[in-house]
Write a protein that holds these residues in place. Sequence first.
Motif, PDB file in Angstrom:
ATOM      1  N   ASP A  42      34.586  67.126 -10.161  1.00 33.58           N
ATOM      2  CA  ASP A  42      35.737  67.167  -9.238  1.00 33.58           C
ATOM      3  C   ASP A  42      35.634  66.029  -8.212  1.00 33.58           C
ATOM      4  O   ASP A  42      35.530  66.287  -7.017  1.00 33.58           O
ATOM      5  CB  ASP A  42      35.816  68.537  -8.534  1.00 33.58           C
ATOM      6  CG  ASP A  42      34.603  68.839  -7.666  1.00 33.58           C
ATOM      7  OD1 ASP A  42      33.515  68.255  -7.908  1.00 33.58           O
ATOM      8  OD2 ASP A  42      34.725  69.647  -6.721  1.00 33.58           O
ATOM      9  N   ASP A  88      30.237  62.095  -4.127  1.00 31.70           N
ATOM     10  CA  ASP A  88      28.926  62.309  -4.756  1.00 31.70           C
ATOM     11  C   ASP A  88      29.064  62.538  -6.255  1.00 31.70           C
ATOM     12  O   ASP A  88      28.186  62.165  -7.028  1.00 31.70           O
ATOM     13  CB  ASP A  88      28.144  63.449  -4.077  1.00 31.70           C
ATOM     14  CG  ASP A  88      28.836  64.791  -4.159  1.00 31.70           C
ATOM     15  OD1 ASP A  88      30.070  64.853  -4.017  1.00 31.70           O
ATOM     16  OD2 ASP A  88      28.134  65.803  -4.371  1.00 31.70           O
ATOM     17  N   ASP A  89      30.208  63.075  -6.687  1.00 33.22           N
ATOM     18  CA  ASP A  89      30.489  63.124  -8.127  1.00 33.22           C
ATOM     19  C   ASP A  89      30.584  61.701  -8.678  1.00 33.22           C
ATOM     20  O   ASP A  89      30.073  61.400  -9.767  1.00 33.22           O
ATOM     21  CB  ASP A  89      31.827  63.819  -8.411  1.00 33.22           C
ATOM     22  CG  ASP A  89      31.896  65.232  -7.883  1.00 33.22           C
ATOM     23  OD1 ASP A  89      32.000  65.409  -6.655  1.00 33.22           O
ATOM     24  OD2 ASP A  89      31.873  66.166  -8.706  1.00 33.22           O
ATOM     25  N   ASN A 127      37.005  69.733  -5.019  1.00 30.26           N
ATOM     26  CA  ASN A 127      37.032  69.009  -3.736  1.00 30.26           C
ATOM     27  C   ASN A 127      38.462  68.700  -3.297  1.00 30.26           C
ATOM     28  O   ASN A 127      38.793  68.754  -2.119  1.00 30.26           O
ATOM     29  CB  ASN A 127      36.256  67.704  -3.849  1.00 30.26           C
ATOM     30  CG  ASN A 127      34.752  67.929  -3.894  1.00 30.26           C
ATOM     31  OD1 ASN A 127      34.242  68.811  -3.210  1.00 30.26           O
ATOM     32  ND2 ASN A 127      34.056  67.147  -4.694  1.00 30.26           N
ATOM     33  N   HIS A 144      35.544  65.219   2.049  1.00 31.46           N
ATOM     34  CA  HIS A 144      35.748  64.076   1.141  1.00 31.46           C
ATOM     35  C   HIS A 144      36.958  63.217   1.491  1.00 31.46           C
ATOM     36  O   HIS A 144      37.169  62.185   0.857  1.00 31.46           O
ATOM     37  CB  HIS A 144      35.897  64.594  -0.296  1.00 31.46           C
ATOM     38  CG  HIS A 144      34.683  65.332  -0.781  1.00 31.46           C
ATOM     39  ND1 HIS A 144      33.636  64.713  -1.425  1.00 31.46           N
ATOM     40  CD2 HIS A 144      34.328  66.639  -0.680  1.00 31.46           C
ATOM     41  CE1 HIS A 144      32.707  65.598  -1.713  1.00 31.46           C
ATOM     42  NE2 HIS A 144      33.099  66.774  -1.274  1.00 31.46           N
ATOM     43  N   LEU A 198      29.430  69.420 -12.150  1.00 36.80           N
ATOM     44  CA  LEU A 198      29.334  68.890 -10.784  1.00 36.80           C
ATOM     45  C   LEU A 198      30.360  69.507  -9.846  1.00 36.80           C
ATOM     46  O   LEU A 198      30.476  69.076  -8.695  1.00 36.80           O
ATOM     47  CB  LEU A 198      29.530  67.364 -10.810  1.00 36.80           C
ATOM     48  CG  LEU A 198      28.757  66.575 -11.863  1.00 36.80           C
ATOM     49  CD1 LEU A 198      29.089  65.081 -11.752  1.00 36.80           C
ATOM     50  CD2 LEU A 198      27.258  66.784 -11.702  1.00 36.80           C
ATOM     51  N   MET A 227      25.131  71.375 -10.453  1.00 42.55           N
ATOM     52  CA  MET A 227      24.918  71.365  -9.004  1.00 42.55           C
ATOM     53  C   MET A 227      25.667  72.563  -8.458  1.00 42.55           C
ATOM     54  O   MET A 227      26.891  72.658  -8.620  1.00 42.55           O
ATOM     55  CB  MET A 227      25.468  70.070  -8.385  1.00 42.55           C
ATOM     56  CG  MET A 227      25.073  69.883  -6.916  1.00 42.55           C
ATOM     57  SD  MET A 227      26.061  70.840  -5.782  1.00 42.55           S
ATOM     58  CE  MET A 227      24.842  71.554  -4.708  1.00 42.55           C
ATOM     59  N   ASN A 231      26.950  76.128   2.398  1.00 40.40           N
ATOM     60  CA  ASN A 231      27.556  75.035   3.157  1.00 40.40           C
ATOM     61  C   ASN A 231      29.046  75.236   3.413  1.00 40.40           C
ATOM     62  O   ASN A 231      29.623  74.579   4.268  1.00 40.40           O
ATOM     63  CB  ASN A 231      27.286  73.665   2.497  1.00 40.40           C
ATOM     64  CG  ASN A 231      27.854  73.547   1.096  1.00 40.40           C
ATOM     65  OD1 ASN A 231      28.434  74.493   0.560  1.00 40.40           O
ATOM     66  ND2 ASN A 231      27.696  72.385   0.499  1.00 40.40           N
ATOM     67  N   GLU A 245      27.478  78.199  -1.355  1.00 41.21           N
ATOM     68  CA  GLU A 245      27.662  76.753  -1.568  1.00 41.21           C
ATOM     69  C   GLU A 245      29.056  76.543  -2.163  1.00 41.21           C
ATOM     70  O   GLU A 245      29.558  77.384  -2.916  1.00 41.21           O
ATOM     71  CB  GLU A 245      26.542  76.256  -2.500  1.00 41.21           C
ATOM     72  CG  GLU A 245      26.583  74.787  -2.873  1.00 41.21           C
ATOM     73  CD  GLU A 245      27.574  74.467  -3.961  1.00 41.21           C
ATOM     74  OE1 GLU A 245      28.150  73.366  -3.953  1.00 41.21           O
ATOM     75  OE2 GLU A 245      27.787  75.341  -4.831  1.00 41.21           O
ATOM     76  N   PHE A 246      29.670  75.392  -1.904  1.00 40.93           N
ATOM     77  CA  PHE A 246      31.075  75.151  -2.237  1.00 40.93           C
ATOM     78  C   PHE A 246      31.406  75.393  -3.726  1.00 40.93           C
ATOM     79  O   PHE A 246      32.361  76.121  -4.037  1.00 40.93           O
ATOM     80  CB  PHE A 246      31.461  73.715  -1.842  1.00 40.93           C
ATOM     81  CG  PHE A 246      32.876  73.357  -2.166  1.00 40.93           C
ATOM     82  CD1 PHE A 246      33.926  73.780  -1.363  1.00 40.93           C
ATOM     83  CD2 PHE A 246      33.178  72.603  -3.295  1.00 40.93           C
ATOM     84  CE1 PHE A 246      35.236  73.461  -1.660  1.00 40.93           C
ATOM     85  CE2 PHE A 246      34.488  72.283  -3.605  1.00 40.93           C
ATOM     86  CZ  PHE A 246      35.519  72.709  -2.789  1.00 40.93           C
ATOM     87  N   ASN A 247      30.676  74.774  -4.645  1.00 42.70           N
ATOM     88  CA  ASN A 247      31.068  74.848  -6.070  1.00 42.70           C
ATOM     89  C   ASN A 247      31.094  76.293  -6.577  1.00 42.70           C
ATOM     90  O   ASN A 247      31.950  76.670  -7.380  1.00 42.70           O
ATOM     91  CB  ASN A 247      30.102  74.045  -6.948  1.00 42.70           C
ATOM     92  CG  ASN A 247      30.265  72.548  -6.761  1.00 42.70           C
ATOM     93  OD1 ASN A 247      31.305  72.082  -6.285  1.00 42.70           O
ATOM     94  ND2 ASN A 247      29.241  71.795  -7.126  1.00 42.70           N
ATOM     95  N   LEU A 267      21.467  73.550  -3.019  1.00 43.13           N
ATOM     96  CA  LEU A 267      21.340  72.811  -1.759  1.00 43.13           C
ATOM     97  C   LEU A 267      19.877  72.646  -1.368  1.00 43.13           C
ATOM     98  O   LEU A 267      19.518  71.696  -0.676  1.00 43.13           O
ATOM     99  CB  LEU A 267      22.095  73.551  -0.645  1.00 43.13           C
ATOM    100  CG  LEU A 267      23.607  73.714  -0.859  1.00 43.13           C
ATOM    101  CD1 LEU A 267      24.202  74.550   0.274  1.00 43.13           C
ATOM    102  CD2 LEU A 267      24.304  72.364  -0.949  1.00 43.13           C
ATOM    103  N   HIS A 300      24.534  65.228  -3.335  1.00 45.26           N
ATOM    104  CA  HIS A 300      24.312  66.381  -4.214  1.00 45.26           C
ATOM    105  C   HIS A 300      24.316  66.076  -5.721  1.00 45.26           C
ATOM    106  O   HIS A 300      23.350  66.319  -6.427  1.00 45.26           O
ATOM    107  CB  HIS A 300      25.397  67.444  -3.964  1.00 45.26           C
ATOM    108  CG  HIS A 300      25.582  67.820  -2.533  1.00 45.26           C
ATOM    109  ND1 HIS A 300      24.757  68.711  -1.891  1.00 45.26           N
ATOM    110  CD2 HIS A 300      26.508  67.443  -1.614  1.00 45.26           C
ATOM    111  CE1 HIS A 300      25.168  68.885  -0.639  1.00 45.26           C
ATOM    112  NE2 HIS A 300      26.235  68.119  -0.451  1.00 45.26           N
ATOM    113  N   ASP A 301      25.476  65.635  -6.215  1.00 47.56           N
ATOM    114  CA  ASP A 301      25.713  65.682  -7.660  1.00 47.56           C
ATOM    115  C   ASP A 301      24.834  64.756  -8.517  1.00 47.56           C
ATOM    116  O   ASP A 301      24.504  65.115  -9.652  1.00 47.56           O
ATOM    117  CB  ASP A 301      27.194  65.424  -7.951  1.00 47.56           C
ATOM    118  CG  ASP A 301      28.074  66.571  -7.462  1.00 47.56           C
ATOM    119  OD1 ASP A 301      27.551  67.689  -7.261  1.00 47.56           O
ATOM    120  OD2 ASP A 301      29.292  66.352  -7.282  1.00 47.56           O
TER     121      ASP A 301
END
Length: 312
Positions: free
Chosen positions: A11, A15-16, A40, A83, A126, A152, A161, A167-169, A192, A242-243
């Motif tokens: 996405d 970082d992706d 994202n 982002h 990711l 990730m 986060n 965590e977001f994903n 994370l 991250h990714d």
Amino acid sequence: MTPRKIIIDTDPGQDDAAAIMLALASPELEVLGITAVAGNVPLALTARNAGIVTEICGRSDVPVFAGASAPLKRKLVTAEHVHGKTGLDGVELFEPARPLETGNAVDFIIETLRNEPERTVTLCALGPLTNIATVFERVPGVVARVKEIVLMGGGFFEGGNITPSAEFNIYVDPEAADIVFRSGAPITMMPLDVTHKVLTTRARVQRLRANGNRPSVAMAGMLEFFERFDEQKYGTDGGPLHDPTVIAWLIDPGMFGGRDCNVRIETGSELTLGATVVDWWKVTGLPENAFVVDSVDSERFFDLFIERVGRL
Ligand code: BDR
Ligand code: CA
């Protein structure tokens, strides 16, 4: 050496983009395709951004497919506050010359798993796990054909986060994450706990920019935008990258440490929705379903990342 075949489900996200660059620069890997998912930013942007990144890398030969525009059961939550509006703020964006593939990402993943020899294709996830969960729901038989899922997502000792515990994903599509973690496919998880040890310090971003090639300069610009949010939040020099840990794992797993654990996903509680419950201390007796990574040699990681992106 026969390169390892991967599909990158993503996405983008700066970082992706960094992860895609690292993969495209690495002879150990053959990127069969990139599949976009909403996360994202909405799907139209993540799909376009994937095409922009391949073009910046001079690799428009890699096909990009659009997949799920929303999580399985919930409204999409996005992360423009991290982002930027485009998902890739920090660099000048353009319309990619190669259009998106006409097929759907989910069909592409299913077809690829069916057509390639069994257990030769690795799925690199990711973003939210919507596309991959949809594949497994639609054709359960393909799970056994997956070599490995490296994703990730999640956070345990480090907390969350997007909420204190998620965590977001995983938070964006917890039902999809639940399907994937219960699927029986071999999983390596980059939470994370490890990505917060990979910081884009000023010195590292300068080294990257000094490579001088288009992808390095573009990535340096993206990282300078991307890190400002986490620098403020965590008070660090640089933000977590991250990714790309997912891709670095495939190239040089020796830089990481972790252990096999049982991991379950919270899908019910309003308070802790999307939490990844990692049985690190083996108190449940439940079967291990993921290798959970918690440590990394960050110098070795950035040496690899900067050197590889410099090759593009
Ligand atoms: C994850 O969420 C996204 O914002 C990043 O691209 C990364 O995949 C980190 O929580
Ligand atoms: Ca991502």
